[in-house]
Design an enzyme around this catalytic site. Structure first.
Site, PDB file in Angstrom:
ATOM      1  N   LEU A 189    -135.523 -15.672  64.977  1.00  0.00           N
ATOM      2  CA  LEU A 189    -136.691 -16.619  64.555  1.00  0.00           C
ATOM      3  C   LEU A 189    -135.974 -17.595  65.148  1.00  0.00           C
ATOM      4  CD1 LEU A 189    -136.272 -15.363  61.072  1.00  0.00           C
ATOM      5  CD2 LEU A 189    -138.143 -14.558  62.737  1.00  0.00           C
ATOM      6  N   ASP A 190    -137.200 -18.385  65.274  1.00  0.00           N
ATOM      7  CA  ASP A 190    -137.045 -19.623  65.573  1.00  0.00           C
ATOM      8  C   ASP A 190    -136.469 -20.514  64.190  1.00  0.00           C
ATOM      9  OD1 ASP A 190    -139.474 -19.417  67.626  1.00  0.00           O
ATOM     10  OD2 ASP A 190    -140.578 -20.598  66.707  1.00  0.00           O
ATOM     11  N   ARG A 191    -136.164 -21.774  65.083  1.00  0.00           N
ATOM     12  CA  ARG A 191    -135.279 -22.645  63.796  1.00  0.00           C
ATOM     13  C   ARG A 191    -135.586 -22.797  62.948  1.00  0.00           C
ATOM     14  NH1 ARG A 191    -131.854 -28.181  65.682  1.00  0.00           N
ATOM     15  NH2 ARG A 191    -131.137 -28.555  63.984  1.00  0.00           N
TER      16      ARG A 191
END
Length: 242
Positions: free
Chosen positions: A96-98
């Site tokens: 997942l994106d940060r």
């Protein structure tokens, strides 16, 4: 590097009898990676929403990377390995994106890793996100199939744009609730391209609230004044065959 005691062009091909000198290489002592702090470990430990002998599901907090790298010393996977030092196998099943929060799966067994990744690859999973979008969505249900092309900027940062030469990508937007100037929506993704929801949202003119890369600056500023300061994208559920 010297060949026969002199400089040589990179196009030169070595011949039998040539003398090649490679100068001594100085290697700096490898720095030890700092361990995740207790506050991060507590945060991750309290974010575990399911676990069995095969896998762990985490409600990933926004702002925490899934792994170390690119200026980040450690992330979710390093924290989990620190929390469970006796486990021989712990690997991220997906990413997942940060700044995105929500469901993140970690494998405890190699067969679980291979099985779920195979399901993801062949689109046999159901991944749904909750997003707050800038503006009012005019239609209740919308399918977006804009192809996405990933580029690397000079800084090394990843940037994705809609491009006819990009990879096919499919997202389904469902309007859940309309507010004064934003819309709460569910987004189901069939493909899992980098930044897919964020770029598809921008493409339909309703960027994800709080998105500093692909977002609407004026919308983000208005939301900040109301105390909303994060990317409003949450991985609400992921359905797999266990």
């Amino acid at each position: 590097v010297r060949v026969n005691k002199g400089r040589i062009k990179q196009t030169y091909k070595l011949r039998f009898g040539d003398t090649v000198r490679i100068p001594p290489i100085r290697l700096t002592e490898k720095k030890t990676t700092p361990a995740p702090g207790r506050s991060l470990l507590n945060l991750i430990e309290n974010s575990i929403i399911y676990e069995d002998d095969q896998l762990i599901a985490i409600n990933k907090p926004s702002g925490v990377a899934v792994h170390g790298g690119s200026g980040v010393s450690y992330g979710i996977i390093e924290a989990i390995r620190t929390l469970k030092p006796d486990e021989k196998f712990l690997e991220l099943i997906h990413r997942l994106d940060r700044d995105t929060s929500g469901c993140l799966l970690i494998a405890r067994k190699r067969k679980a890793l291979i099985s779920v990744q195979d399901q993801l690859r062949h689109r046999k999973t159901d991944k749904r996100y909750i997003a707050l979008l800038c503006g009012k969505l005019a239609v209740k249900n919308q399918k977006v199939t804009a192809p996405l092309l990933r580029e690397a900027l000079k800084s090394g940062e990843r940037f994705v744009k809609v491009d006819k030469n990009g990879k096919e990508s499919t997202s389904y937007f469902t309007r859940l609730k309309v507010f004064k100037d934003v819309t709460l929506a569910e987004v189901k993704i069939v493909t899992g391209r980098t930044h897919q929801i964020r770029v598809h949202s921008q493409y339909i003119g309703h960027s994800v609230a709080g998105d500093s890369k692909y977002g609407n600056y004026a919308c983000n500023q208005r939301l900040k004044l109301r105390g909303l300061k994060r990317l409003f994208l949450h991985s609400a559920q992921i359905t797999i065959t266990h």
